[in-house]
Design an enzyme around this catalytic site. Structure first.
Site, PDB file in Angstrom:
ATOM      1  N   TRP A 325      -4.066   2.575  -1.177  1.00  0.00           N
ATOM      2  CA  TRP A 325      -3.416   3.873  -0.949  1.00  0.00           C
ATOM      3  C   TRP A 325      -4.349   4.997  -1.372  1.00  0.00           C
ATOM      4  O   TRP A 325      -4.356   6.070  -0.765  1.00  0.00           O
ATOM      5  CB  TRP A 325      -2.111   3.943  -1.743  1.00  0.00           C
ATOM      6  N   HIS A 326      -5.147   4.751  -2.407  1.00  0.00           N
ATOM      7  CA  HIS A 326      -6.007   5.815  -2.937  1.00  0.00           C
ATOM      8  C   HIS A 326      -7.178   6.150  -2.030  1.00  0.00           C
ATOM      9  O   HIS A 326      -7.720   7.254  -2.118  1.00  0.00           O
ATOM     10  CB  HIS A 326      -6.531   5.420  -4.323  1.00  0.00           C
ATOM     11  N   GLY A 327      -7.589   5.249  -1.183  1.00  0.00           N
ATOM     12  CA  GLY A 327      -8.701   5.594  -0.321  1.00  0.00           C
ATOM     13  C   GLY A 327      -9.246   4.415   0.456  1.00  0.00           C
ATOM     14  O   GLY A 327      -9.019   3.249   0.104  1.00  0.00           O
TER      15      GLY A 327
END
Length: 479
Positions: A325-327
């Site tokens: 989700w973060h990248g």
């Protein structure tokens, strides 16, 4: 528009004045103002992406209404999947298209079948991961009959785009935030003062600590081959303090700003670096995201019910998805997997819910055992942050290798003494207020004299004015 900018310093008082002095008691008009202000706030960055958030709003608003008009389960599932596919489709395209394309090409090249392809120059819309999850929670909750669908478009659109938490959270549940747009809001001076204190504390953490730590974290991480092992450890510490003060500082400003307008957002950080194990850390870090994944992914997968392999599978899924989700980078996936490895022994020995209370309750200092547990948990967290910060996997592995095998005789970079003192001051204030919502919450119980509290406020303001670091974008804007 960012919180630590002159633009926002002008924008916020104007919106506040119109909201309370000209539209007092006019809930509908106040909601229209908040919607208009939110679109200005978001469009300040790039007005073209307003169409994306408006489209997402229209889709989920329409689906919510449609869900209320049918009880046929097959139709309801179709509507739910339309929302999921549209929202995750946009998120996947803007955030992950090039990642999947590049890894697809690399895989076929490795197998001896090279493919020629061109990546797209895609601009990632600020906040897309946050408002996508926020609207998804609405559709899922309506589908599961946890929430009545919103039939007022202005209120729903204001909920999706509410400017204090639009671009970096907290990721609000519709069950908490949406009903607040229906109610008449009365100005509460106590809540407003509390909000201003929280904004001040958030700004201090962001511009005095995070932005100054960023300078040294960037230098060391970007030139890691040139530094000694102990200096690399200092760089990891600088990023550890930077990301906490940057992100929790944003959350404090967002929550404090919401209080000025009569809204209550969920808490997003609860002093995570005082955690005694990784499970406690994840109950205290980015709470709105970790609870979102718990409720909408982990529990539907079966949670910790079932056999040992189900528990292991679900743990790795939740942490790896959280990392992704973060990248779009393998470093985030490894960061998530590493936290799963940290967490797994606690889960398998049924100790993952061992530390639910605040540490050292009723005591000034923790016990030796508690202090040791904090240090160990903090140390594991620092190591994991190296993957989070590194630009790619090879850089992360090289950084960690050099950190443990390099020269430990001296630090080859000078950290200003005032930055060290500010970090110590931060943790001192947060320690004595660890059972309260944020660092300088309810100071009356700690500093009973008004003059004493104003000395602290003055110190924070002067620190912001004279010791602010070079302006850095909030880290979580990239997510």
């Amino acid at each position: 528009m960012i919180f630590n900018s002159l633009d926002f310093a002008i924008f916020l008082p104007i919106v506040f004045a119109i909201y309370w002095f000209f539209l007092k008691g006019k809930t509908k008009s106040q909601n229209i103002l908040l919607l208009f202000a939110s679109y200005i706030f978001y469009g300040w960055w790039d007005y073209r992406f307003l169409t994306l958030i408006v489209f997402s709003t229209l889709v989920d608003y329409t689906i919510g209404i449609s869900l209320s008009k049918t009880s046929v389960q097959s139709k309801r599932k179709v509507l739910l999947w339309i929302s999921i596919l549209v929202n995750l489709g946009f998120l996947g395209f803007f955030k992950y298209y090039n990642f999947f394309l590049e890894n697809f090409v690399d895989a076929f090249t490795f197998l001896g079948y090279p493919i020629n392809s061109n990546s797209l120059n895609i601009i990632l819309p600020v906040g897309i991961s946050f408002y996508t999850f926020q609207t998804l929670s609405y559709t899922i909750d309506v589908y599961k009959n946890r929430l009545a669908p919103c039939k007022r478009f202005i209120e729903f659109a204001a909920f999706v785009s509410f400017f204090p938490q639009l671009v970096a959270g907290p990721i609000e549940r519709a069950t908490n935030l949406l009903p607040q747009f229906y109610k008449k809001r009365v100005f509460n001076s106590l809540a407003a003062r509390e909000g201003l204190r929280q904004i001040l504390w958030g700004l201090f953490k962001k511009v005095v600590i995070a932005d100054n730590c960023a300078e040294y974290a960037n230098i060391i991480f970007n030139n890691s081959a040139e530094y000694s092992g102990v200096t690399l450890f200092v760089g990891a510490l600088m990023f550890t303090f930077q990301i906490y003060c940057d992100f929790s500082g944003y959350s404090d400003i967002a929550i404090g700003t919401s209080k000025l307008f009569g809204f209550k957002l969920m808490r997003n950080f609860a002093y995570p670096y005082f955690s005694r194990d990784i499970a406690e850390f994840w109950r205290r870090w980015h709470i709105s995201l970790s609870t979102w994944f718990r409720d909408y992914l982990y529990i539907p997968l079966g949670g910790s019910r079932g056999g040992i392999w189900i528990k292991i599978r679900n743990t790795f899924i939740i942490f790896i998805v959280s990392g992704f989700w973060h990248g779009a980078n393998w470093t985030f996936i490894v960061w998530g997997a590493l936290n799963a490895i940290y967490f797994l022994p606690l889960l398998l020995t049924n100790n993952n819910r061992k530390n639910l209370d605040s540490i050292a309750q009723g005591k000034i200092l923790p016990s030796l055992n508690e202090f040791t547990s904090i240090l160990i948990t903090f140390g594991f967290t620092v190591l994991a942050w190296v993957f989070f910060r590194a630009k790619d996997m090879s850089s992360a592995i090289s950084y960690l290798t050099n950190m443990f095998t390099g020269d430990f005789s001296n630090v080859t970079i000078d950290i200003p003494i005032q930055l060290t003192l500010f970090i110590l001051f931060l943790f001192f204030i947060e320690w004595i207020n660890r059972e309260r919502n944020f660092g300088i919450s309810k100071l009356e119980k700690i500093i009973p004299f008004t003059s004493g509290r104003w000395v602290l406020y003055t110190f924070l303001v002067l620190s912001i004015l004279f010791f602010a670091g070079e302006e850095q974008e909030f880290i979580y804007f990239q997510f």
